[in-house]
Design an enzyme around this catalytic site. Sequence first.
Site, mmCIF file in Angstrom:
data_model
loop_
_atom_site.group_PDB
_atom_site.id
_atom_site.type_symbol
_atom_site.label_atom_id
_atom_site.label_comp_id
_atom_site.label_asym_id
_atom_site.label_seq_id
_atom_site.Cartn_x
_atom_site.Cartn_y
_atom_site.Cartn_z
ATOM 1 N N ARG A 176 0.859 -1.192 0.000
ATOM 2 C CA ARG A 176 0.000 0.000 0.000
ATOM 3 C C ARG A 176 0.883 1.226 0.000
ATOM 4 O O ARG A 176 1.905 1.237 0.683
ATOM 5 C CB ARG A 176 -0.843 0.039 1.264
ATOM 6 C CG ARG A 176 -2.216 -0.498 1.043
ATOM 7 C CD ARG A 176 -3.113 -0.081 2.183
ATOM 8 N NE ARG A 176 -4.018 -1.165 2.486
ATOM 9 C CZ ARG A 176 -4.825 -1.193 3.524
ATOM 10 N NH1 ARG A 176 -4.827 -0.209 4.396
ATOM 11 N NH2 ARG A 176 -5.629 -2.208 3.718
ATOM 12 N N ILE A 177 0.460 2.244 -0.727
ATOM 13 C CA ILE A 177 1.227 3.496 -0.698
ATOM 14 C C ILE A 177 0.724 4.340 0.462
ATOM 15 O O ILE A 177 -0.480 4.540 0.630
ATOM 16 C CB ILE A 177 1.112 4.227 -2.058
ATOM 17 C CG1 ILE A 177 1.833 3.373 -3.113
ATOM 18 C CG2 ILE A 177 1.707 5.636 -1.970
ATOM 19 C CD1 ILE A 177 2.064 4.018 -4.434
ATOM 20 N N LEU A 178 1.660 4.791 1.286
ATOM 21 C CA LEU A 178 1.292 5.590 2.457
ATOM 22 C C LEU A 178 1.043 7.034 2.028
ATOM 23 O O LEU A 178 1.709 7.541 1.122
ATOM 24 C CB LEU A 178 2.419 5.516 3.493
ATOM 25 C CG LEU A 178 2.666 4.099 4.057
ATOM 26 C CD1 LEU A 178 4.002 4.027 4.782
ATOM 27 C CD2 LEU A 178 1.528 3.677 4.979
ATOM 28 N N ASN A 191 12.234 1.409 3.220
ATOM 29 C CA ASN A 191 11.593 0.505 2.254
ATOM 30 C C ASN A 191 12.674 -0.261 1.512
ATOM 31 O O ASN A 191 13.741 0.278 1.221
ATOM 32 C CB ASN A 191 10.762 1.314 1.255
ATOM 33 C CG ASN A 191 10.062 0.419 0.234
ATOM 34 O OD1 ASN A 191 9.469 -0.598 0.600
ATOM 35 N ND2 ASN A 191 10.146 0.777 -1.039
ATOM 36 N N HIS A 212 13.349 -2.083 -2.099
ATOM 37 C CA HIS A 212 12.807 -2.158 -3.452
ATOM 38 C C HIS A 212 13.720 -3.059 -4.290
ATOM 39 O O HIS A 212 14.948 -2.918 -4.233
ATOM 40 C CB HIS A 212 12.716 -0.758 -4.069
ATOM 41 C CG HIS A 212 12.095 -0.783 -5.426
ATOM 42 N ND1 HIS A 212 10.734 -0.928 -5.612
ATOM 43 C CD2 HIS A 212 12.651 -0.757 -6.658
ATOM 44 C CE1 HIS A 212 10.491 -0.969 -6.922
ATOM 45 N NE2 HIS A 212 11.625 -0.870 -7.568
ATOM 46 N N GLU A 264 7.091 11.369 0.427
ATOM 47 C CA GLU A 264 5.795 11.427 -0.238
ATOM 48 C C GLU A 264 5.842 10.952 -1.697
ATOM 49 O O GLU A 264 4.819 10.731 -2.317
ATOM 50 C CB GLU A 264 5.196 12.843 -0.136
ATOM 51 C CG GLU A 264 5.885 13.920 -0.971
ATOM 52 C CD GLU A 264 7.253 14.369 -0.434
ATOM 53 O OE1 GLU A 264 7.699 13.865 0.613
ATOM 54 O OE2 GLU A 264 7.871 15.229 -1.093
ATOM 55 N N ASP A 303 9.021 5.519 -3.920
ATOM 56 C CA ASP A 303 10.411 5.109 -4.191
ATOM 57 C C ASP A 303 11.342 6.315 -4.416
ATOM 58 O O ASP A 303 12.406 6.177 -5.031
ATOM 59 C CB ASP A 303 10.501 4.157 -5.398
ATOM 60 C CG ASP A 303 9.766 2.855 -5.143
ATOM 61 O OD1 ASP A 303 9.744 2.401 -3.991
ATOM 62 O OD2 ASP A 303 9.189 2.299 -6.093
ATOM 63 N N ALA A 357 20.936 -9.799 -2.532
ATOM 64 C CA ALA A 357 20.867 -8.381 -2.145
ATOM 65 C C ALA A 357 19.852 -8.111 -1.021
ATOM 66 O O ALA A 357 20.233 -7.679 0.060
ATOM 67 C CB ALA A 357 20.560 -7.526 -3.370
ATOM 68 N N GLU A 358 18.580 -8.383 -1.264
ATOM 69 C CA GLU A 358 17.554 -7.920 -0.318
ATOM 70 C C GLU A 358 17.751 -8.440 1.097
ATOM 71 O O GLU A 358 17.702 -7.675 2.069
ATOM 72 C CB GLU A 358 16.162 -8.330 -0.806
ATOM 73 C CG GLU A 358 15.764 -7.684 -2.112
ATOM 74 C CD GLU A 358 14.317 -7.968 -2.471
ATOM 75 O OE1 GLU A 358 13.442 -7.829 -1.619
ATOM 76 O OE2 GLU A 358 14.070 -8.346 -3.634
HETATM 77 C C1 GAR Z 1 10.370 -8.157 -2.243
HETATM 78 O O1 GAR Z 1 11.067 -8.534 -3.402
HETATM 79 C C2 GAR Z 1 10.390 -6.655 -2.078
HETATM 80 O O2 GAR Z 1 11.591 -6.068 -2.474
HETATM 81 C C3 GAR Z 1 9.277 -6.257 -3.002
HETATM 82 O O3 GAR Z 1 8.259 -7.219 -2.777
HETATM 83 C C4 GAR Z 1 8.873 -8.449 -2.397
HETATM 84 C C5 GAR Z 1 8.257 -8.939 -1.105
HETATM 85 O O4 GAR Z 1 8.700 -10.225 -0.798
HETATM 86 N N1 GAR Z 1 8.827 -4.926 -2.747
HETATM 87 C C6 GAR Z 1 8.447 -4.078 -3.710
HETATM 88 O O5 GAR Z 1 8.397 -4.389 -4.870
HETATM 89 C C7 GAR Z 1 8.061 -2.693 -3.214
HETATM 90 N N2 GAR Z 1 7.945 -1.776 -4.312
HETATM 91 P P1 GAR Z 1 8.622 -10.796 0.675
HETATM 92 O O6 GAR Z 1 7.166 -10.646 1.150
HETATM 93 O O7 GAR Z 1 8.995 -12.244 0.531
HETATM 94 O O8 GAR Z 1 9.568 -10.035 1.547
#
Ligand code: GAR
Length: 197
Positions: free
Chosen positions: A89-91, A105, A107, A145, A148, A177-178
Site C-alpha cells: 500500500r502506498i502511504l 523501504n 525495493h 511522499e 520510491d 541483495a535484499e
Molecule cells: C520483495 O522482493 C520486495 O523487495 C518487493 O516485494 C517483495 C516482497 O517479498 N517490494 C516491492 O516491490 C516494493 N515496491 P517478501 O514478502 O517475501 O519479503
Amino acid sequence: MLKKARIAVLVSGGGTNLQALLDAQRSGALAHGEIVLTVSSRPGVYALERAERAGVPGFVLPAEDGEAALEELLARFEIDFIILAGFLRILSPAFTARWPRRILNIHPSLIPSFCGKGMYGLRVHEAALARGVKVTGATVHFVNEIPDGGEILLQKAVEVLPGDTPETLQRRVMEQAEWLLLPQAAEQLSRAVAQEV
Ligand code: GAR
C-alpha cells in the site's frame, strides 16, 4: 542498559524479508533494534505466520481507514521506526510527513531504474528483463511522499543471467541483495535511533 529501537515491520505477502530481519534479530546482527510489531495490509499472508512463529504480535489493517488503524498500533507499541518489507500500500503524504527518516523501504531494483507507482514484486523483474539490463539489484531507501523517491541508504548490484525468468531473477535479487541489505539498514537506523533515546 542499552535501549533498543522499537521496530514495526509492514508486510503484504510471503514475508521473506521479514524473515531475514527476524533471523538477524536472533543471530544478534540486529543488536540495536527489536521487532515488536508486524502489520499486514492483507489477511492470511504467510508473513503473519512467520511473525507468530517468532512471537511477534501481528495485525491486519482494515481495507477502509487503514492508516488510522496503523497510527493507533504504532502508538500503542511505542514504535521508533517502520520498515516496509514488501508492503504494497502506498502511504499518504500526511503519514510519511509524520515519520521523516523513520520509514525504510526495500525495493527490488537499483533505483531510479524500474521503480515508482505500480512497480512492485515480479513486475519489477519483468520490466528489467524486457529492457535487457545486464545488472539489476536492490535498494533500501527512506520513504517520503514520492513513491520510491526518498533518500537512498544502501544498494547492491546483482547480475542478470542468460535464460533468467522474472522468477529466477527475483530469487537471485532476494538472496544476493535484499536479505542482506535490509537487516544491515535496520541495524544502521536502530543504532542511530537508539543513541537518541
Ligand atoms: C520483495 O522482493 C520486495 O523487495 C518487493 O516485494 C517483495 C516482497 O517479498 N517490494 C516491492 O516491490 C516494493 N515496491 P517478501 O514478502 O517475501 O519479503
